[in-house]
Design an enzyme around this catalytic site. Sequence first.
Site, PDB file in Angstrom:
ATOM      1  CD  GLU A 135      -7.015  -7.450  49.478  1.00 45.31           C
ATOM      2  OE1 GLU A 135      -5.784  -7.294  49.590  1.00 45.31           O
ATOM      3  OE2 GLU A 135      -7.776  -7.589  50.472  1.00 45.31           O
ATOM      4  CG  HIS A 136      -3.422 -11.172  49.236  1.00 44.96           C
ATOM      5  ND1 HIS A 136      -2.196 -11.352  49.814  1.00 44.96           N
ATOM      6  CD2 HIS A 136      -4.182 -10.543  50.163  1.00 44.96           C
ATOM      7  CE1 HIS A 136      -2.206 -10.873  51.061  1.00 44.96           C
ATOM      8  NE2 HIS A 136      -3.410 -10.382  51.296  1.00 44.96           N
ATOM      9  CG  HIS A 158      -7.915 -11.618  52.549  1.00 47.62           C
ATOM     10  ND1 HIS A 158      -6.940 -12.553  52.786  1.00 47.62           N
ATOM     11  CD2 HIS A 158      -7.352 -10.416  52.834  1.00 47.62           C
ATOM     12  CE1 HIS A 158      -5.841 -11.954  53.201  1.00 47.62           C
ATOM     13  NE2 HIS A 158      -6.055 -10.653  53.237  1.00 47.62           N
ATOM     14  CD  GLU A 182      -3.369 -10.446  55.415  1.00 44.47           C
ATOM     15  OE1 GLU A 182      -3.142 -11.042  54.337  1.00 44.47           O
ATOM     16  OE2 GLU A 182      -4.107  -9.442  55.492  1.00 44.47           O
TER      17      GLU A 182
END
Lengths: 430, 427
Positions: A71-72, A68, A143
């Site tokens: 991905e950012h 993740h 998040e």
Amino acid sequence: MNKIVENTLLKEKIVWRRIEPGLEVFVLPKKGYKKKYATYSANFGSIDSHFVVEGEGEELIVPDGVAHFLEHKLFEDEEGNVFDRFAKLGVSSNAFTNFTNTTYLFSSTDHFEQCFEILLDFVQNPYFTEESVEKEKGIIEQEIRMYEDNPGWRIFFNLLTALYKEHPVHKDIAGTVESISHIDKEVLYKCYRTFYHPSNMAVFVVGDVDADKVFEQVAANLGRRNYSSQGEIKRIYPKEPRELANEKIVQELVVSQPIMNLGFKDLDVGYGGEKLFQRELATALVLDVVFGSSSKLYNELYEEGLIDDEFDAGYVAEKEYGHTIIGGETADPEKLFERLTAGIKQAQQNGISAEQFEHHRRKMTGDFLKSFNSLEFIAHNFLAYHFKGINFFNYLDVLQSLTLEDVNQRLREHFGEENRARSIIMPKIG
Amino acid sequence: MTIFKQTRLSNGINLFVHPTDKFKTVLVQLIFHRQLAEDDVTECSLLPAVLQRGSNSYPTRQQLAHKLEELYGSELTADVSKKGERLFVVFNLNLVHDQYLPDENELLRKAMTILKDAINNPVMEGEGFKAEYVAQEKEQHEKVIKGLINDKIAYSVERCLQEMCKDEPFGVFKYGDVEKLRQIDNKSLYSFYRNFLEVSPVDLHIIGDVEPEKVNALVEEVLQFDRGDEMSIPDTVIKTESGEVKYISEKLDVNQSKLVLGYRTGLTYADDDYFALLMYNGILGGFPHSKLFQNVREKASLAYYAYSRLEKHKGLMLISAGIEGKQYKQTLEIIEKQVEDMREGDFGQEEFNNTQIGLRNQFLVEEDSPALVINRALDGMLSRRVEDTGKLLERLAAVTREDVIRIAENVKLDTVYFLSNKGAEQA
């Protein structure tokens, strides 16, 4: 050289080509749609946290949440922020990471080719600096905090934590504030090198586009990059024992009433392909018969106020794991648990009738057809199933190939006591 | 896409047909219009749940569900929504178009008949709805009202709006309140319903691969109920002055704090300047390239989400961000600075262009979603401003920098709402 997958009932076809060094590209032409939607996926998700690094032979365990995080960070390179490049073309781009894959996407109307080029470029151009990696931690921390307050998310991961002793599927996709503090640019590069080779990726384009042009564009883009071929990725998953980690996990949150999820860990795992698809659809059908809105059990529970119309039962089937989750908000989690387990026992005794079987097959056929309005649904599912060795277009055929005995066997075998766990959210007082 | 065909049927239903062969489905929306008012909203939002419990033909929820499944998983759902100070009670019927079903060619008629039955022939007991159904649905509805708090983002936005519009109908929660709910019984709800059917303006939208003439005939034949004189619903009142800024803070035991700012814009979808406001909102907080995302998230790493959005029929704008409680002051300063920069005209040509082309993209893709096509038609009808995509794009393209700076003057902070966790700063 193109392969074509056609579905006559859907009146849709997918054109498909494998482009060197091994990228699978799928195009579904949709006449009349304004939107052109493209996804570029890596077969790399939150569960891929233990593997052999490409080119090094080194076995590595990475911090939770790294897929993740990567991905950012791919949205930034030497020239700055990738969002800006899409923004100039009026296009929204985005990405998501789940347990098994990472998907980058955009949705355009005009300028499809330019947008597609940006997508292909930025996903193939990693650029991580110490500074940018540190800066991202504050954003991802928020998040994670947001999800900590989300009751649906918490009950889900608590259930997976109860069901799985070893398998990393029970860990939050974004990791924890602690685990991401250990992520640095070196580990991101190692993951990138291992999992972002074209042969571990796939592209799906849907909209009013010309398939051959899409293929040519991909081939030209990849051709410039001098890829060498890559062997099979060695992913290491722990052996998940039959036993549960916990029978029950309870957490308190600020909610208006309790929530209860009942889960069943699948013990029949370790394969993909059509066999997996059959197992998935058979289980979905069983759940629909036993817990669906036309079932006796559902309606009794509803009338007693033990469930509301958000009550749901679903099954997830991946190569390495599978589980059923049943539940929703309830006034009384203990009573709901008793009623659900008694309902399952009853259903196992009665079995599913030929009439119920046909009835629910018909409903599932309709549901599948309806979902084909959404370009996003088509693209996401097609690639997710592709990575499991399944052609999603075969849904209706596989559904038709099921037998009454298949679903009754599933009903008898999947819902045991030894593979059953509960997750409960209770309202926090004060 | 060609704009819809509109017909007023003999019983006063406004029929809107949107023929298109793009979709696999036919979507039907039956929309009752009401004035958004405290003494009415609880009944309105309870009604759809009671009507979905059964009809004379399918007298239990289970039988109704079974019948819908038999129609290839046709879905009948209902809910309430608000646009400005108008409440909509909406029944949705979503079904596969039967050209995809080899053994079926009357699916729309069959599904419409179920909808008609739910509306016209509810299960009765004496002078009221079946008492058991009403009692059970009251319990369910109470949970819906109380359940707002479960989603902290939606809760904080709703709370900001409620505080901001305390003295206006817009501040009314669409699901009503528990006190009022307890006073309702099966008879009172039924007599409310009789009047509701008679006087509420009704729209029926159908989108899919259908022929308008055939649909007209089908609806005339199937969907009949007694209608009286339609009530007239007043226009939403738009306040332009906000007075002194209200600061509201609330504490909950949560991990992430929520900061919501409510502004008055004075402009709605009906105004010529609406597109300038749309551009304003886009530059400020509608996209990843916008000021809020760039400054609150990308530069300061304070939030994962930070955006602004419009309440286009009430002349409001909301800014929302999820932050660490102790960073309240810093975040508020950064947000107010962005709004100030908008007023000063401190935004680049690139921000302007990116927003214009981004909005263009959004308008175009609305045509790919049956529900959004209907929603746009409803916006247009409500504002007496029905325009096709081409016209909307023209109006968008005509907006200048000067327009955006001019309307920025109208945007006034009204309420700052802060939902904080325990370790947070005081607001």
